[in-house]
Design an enzyme around this catalytic site. Structure first.
Site, short mmCIF file in Angstrom:
data_model
loop_
_atom_site.label_atom_id
_atom_site.label_comp_id
_atom_site.label_asym_id
_atom_site.label_seq_id
_atom_site.Cartn_x
_atom_site.Cartn_y
_atom_site.Cartn_z
N GLU A 213 -13.67 18.89 25.99
CA GLU A 213 -14.16 17.52 25.82
C GLU A 213 -13.01 16.55 25.53
O GLU A 213 -12.92 15.47 26.11
CB GLU A 213 -15.15 17.45 24.65
CG GLU A 213 -16.44 18.21 24.87
CD GLU A 213 -16.39 19.63 24.30
OE1 GLU A 213 -15.30 20.25 24.35
OE2 GLU A 213 -17.43 20.11 23.84
N ARG A 270 -12.00 22.03 10.56
CA ARG A 270 -12.96 21.36 9.67
C ARG A 270 -12.38 21.09 8.29
O ARG A 270 -13.08 20.56 7.42
CB ARG A 270 -14.26 22.17 9.60
CG ARG A 270 -14.08 23.63 9.25
CD ARG A 270 -15.34 24.44 9.54
NE ARG A 270 -15.17 25.86 9.32
CZ ARG A 270 -14.74 26.73 10.24
NH1 ARG A 270 -14.39 26.31 11.43
NH2 ARG A 270 -14.65 28.02 9.95
N GLU A 355 -20.25 25.64 10.07
CA GLU A 355 -19.27 26.34 10.91
C GLU A 355 -18.49 27.35 10.06
O GLU A 355 -18.04 28.38 10.54
CB GLU A 355 -18.31 25.35 11.60
CG GLU A 355 -17.64 25.96 12.83
CD GLU A 355 -16.79 24.98 13.63
OE1 GLU A 355 -15.77 24.51 13.10
OE2 GLU A 355 -17.15 24.68 14.79
N HIS A 386 -37.91 6.30 3.61
CA HIS A 386 -38.96 5.74 4.47
C HIS A 386 -39.07 6.55 5.76
O HIS A 386 -39.57 6.05 6.76
CB HIS A 386 -38.66 4.27 4.76
CG HIS A 386 -38.61 3.48 3.49
ND1 HIS A 386 -39.73 2.92 2.92
CD2 HIS A 386 -37.60 3.23 2.63
CE1 HIS A 386 -39.40 2.32 1.78
NE2 HIS A 386 -38.10 2.51 1.59
#
Ligand code: F6P
Length: 543
Positions: A213, A270, A355, A386
């Protein structure tokens, strides 16, 4: 090697204790013990944790701490800080703590102190960021940089995107920041549609510099940039910088390695928002504030490394999570920041926690017979109230929640902040104590409506209270969750630092890509469902 945690007598003691506590309601626990609300709390590194509304007693906490001790947690913490290769399946040390170690610290990988390397990169980042922020760094056509587009995915996106939003109050408002991650072309097309290439800097962040990507988006960014700058290849040097561990691939892409900011394979994606992956964060808030954020991380690191388990914030949070997941059978975990700037924090934690700990075998490859990572989700309050809080209060699932609030607002406005805080406190109270049938009846509610208006309560929450969302506070908060994640993984005996579970889909996608784009019909190579879907997509695109 010690026995797995679930085979320890301490685990069995907790199971027996849980059985003994069955049916106990937080209403009773509070009524019996008026000191509970101030006693079951902890404060360290500027974070106050109230866990009195978790379904625990002092005895539960004592037994949980005994489990942590028996499972070898102390030795595992020491091994991480020492630089042992605790990421066993990738044979790597796990040293994100070195990213925020002070200059004089000594943390070794294979005998070499890595702290000077960390500070060398931080210093280069600071020089670069100062140049961009001051206007000394000019684009190819001589214009100053006004827009920064971070291109990356996973840890190379979620951390920077979360941190930019979290620290926006402290950011230079003369610079526009965009974050592109998805391979869906819409992401980059929309991100750059209103930008001037002559004023736009791309930060290509990828630990491996091979992620499909990111590479597709980086190529699209380069095409867009060059098209807008008259096609002169030399423009890349003024409009692209890279953040990676892979200098060879960066050079191959066409970015001069002088414009590359490195990090190391002992930093997991991460766990990398405080490495050079945080370049966009430093561009936004400046080097001093970035260093203040690192200071916050380090404060929590030191607390985690040295505090006794019973007073150790990450350890206590991990034990509460383990109790909820493995003993009370509550598989999910909501994260509810009462701070709009933390809107992306739940998404960031999803990668960090799931992960890391979404694993089903131990470090030795044996099946784990208990549940591991909670399923993390959430949205900022009061918006969630809400939306999905209905389920939290009256649904059949019980969802433990972390509520995160700040005493002082960054944008004081009328009574807004008092209302925000009041809502956070009220939700924790309502979730814990609910409203009994008798209370509902006493309000004169018609009998048929009583079940609808009753709140069972006994829904566990932890309340995290901080002063103000500063860069240092963000560092402390992220480090808290990092070390909580580490602690949980250590007790389950899993490798929290690999991510083999993402591989299969990547490989299949490569194969399907060829099939989608090949001129002739591909031979059947999948199950009948996938095969039919591939055929349908091909046919639809031809028509
Ligand atoms: O596919 C998962 C993953 O490897 C994450 O762990 C990582 O944060 C992300 O992809 C991006 O990887 P990279 O920074 O190497 O592009």
């Amino acid at each position: 090697m010690s026995a797995p945690s679930w085979e320890l007598p301490e685990w069995r003691a907790l199971a027996a204790h849980r059985d003994g506590m069955a049916g106990r309601h937080l209403r009773e626990l509070f009524a019996e013990d008026p000191g509970r609300g101030s006693r079951l709390t902890l404060e360290a590194a500027g974070i106050f944790l109230d866990h009195s509304k978790q379904r625990v007693t002092d005895e539960t906490m004592r037994l949980l701490v005994q489990l942590a001790e028996a499972s070898g947690l102390r030795e595992k913490i020491d091994a991480m800080f020492r630089g042992d290769r605790i990421n066993v399946t990738e044979d790597r040390p796990v040293l994100h703590v070195a990213l925020r170690a002070p200059r004089g610290a000594d943390i070794r990988v294979d005998g070499r102190n890595v702290v000077p390397d960390v500070h060398e990169v931080l210093d280069r980042m600071a020089v670069f960021c100062d140049r961009v922020r001051s206007g000394a760094w000019l684009g190819h056509g001589g214009k100053r940089i006004r827009n920064v587009v971070n291109v990356g995915i996973g840890g190379s996106d979620l951390g920077p995107a979360m941190a930019y939003l979290a620290l926006r109050h402290h950011a230079d408002r003369n610079l526009v920041f965009r974050f592109v991650s998805n391979v869906d072309g819409t992401d980059i097309v929309e991100a750059v549609s209103d930008l001037d290439p002559a004023e736009t800097l791309f930060v290509i962040g990828s630990k491996t510099f091979t992620t499909q990507e990111t590479m597709a988006n980086a190529r699209a960014a380069r095409d867009w940039s060059l098209a807008g700058l008259g096609g002169d290849g030399r423009a890349v040097a003024r409009h692209f910088v890279a953040v990676s561990t892979n200098a060879a691939r960066v050079a191959e892409f066409g970015i001069d390695t002088a414009s590359m900011f490195g990090f190391w394979d002992w930093v997991g994606g991460r766990y990398s928002m405080d490495s050079a992956i945080g370049l966009s964060t430093m561009l936004a808030i400046g080097p001093d504030a970035f260093r203040a954020m690192l200071g916050g991380f380090h404060e929590m690191d030191e607390h985690f490394r040295t505090a006794p388990f019973a007073r150790n914030l990450p350890v206590v949070k991990a034990l509460l999570s383990l109790w909820n997941v493995d003993f009370l059978g509550m598989p999910t975990q909501a994260v509810l920041p009462y701070e709009q700037y933390l809107a992306r924090f739940p998404a960031y934690l999803q990668q960090l926690v799931m992960e890391s700990n979404g694993k089903r075998v131990t470090r030795d490859g044996a099946p784990v017979p208990v549940d591991t990572s909670p399923i993390v989700w959430g949205e900022p309050g009061t918006n969630g109230q809400h939306s999905f809080y209905q389920l939290l209060h009256q649904g059949t699932h019980i969802v433990p929640a972390d509520l995160i609030a700040f005493v002082r607002p960054l944008n004081p406005l009328g009574e807004h902040h008092e209302m925000l805080l009041a809502n956070a406190l009220a939700q924790a109270e309502a979730l814990a104590f609910g409203k009994t049938e008798a209370e509902v009846r006493a309000e004169g509610t018609p009998e048929w409506l009583v079940p609808h208006r009753t709140f069972p309560g006994n829904r566990p929450t932890s309340f995290l209270l901080l002063d103000r969302l500063t860069p240092a506070a963000l560092g402390r908060l992220v480090a808290l969750y990092e070390h909580e994640t580490f602690t949980s993984g250590a007790i389950w005996g899993i490798d929290s630092f690999d991510q083999w579970g993402v591989e299969l889909g990547k490989v299949l996608a490569q194969r399907i890509l060829v099939e989608l784009t090949s001129p002739g019909d591909p031979p059947p190579s999948h199950d009948s469902s996938t095969q039919a879907l591939v055929r349908r997509c091909r046919a639809a695109r031809r028509s």
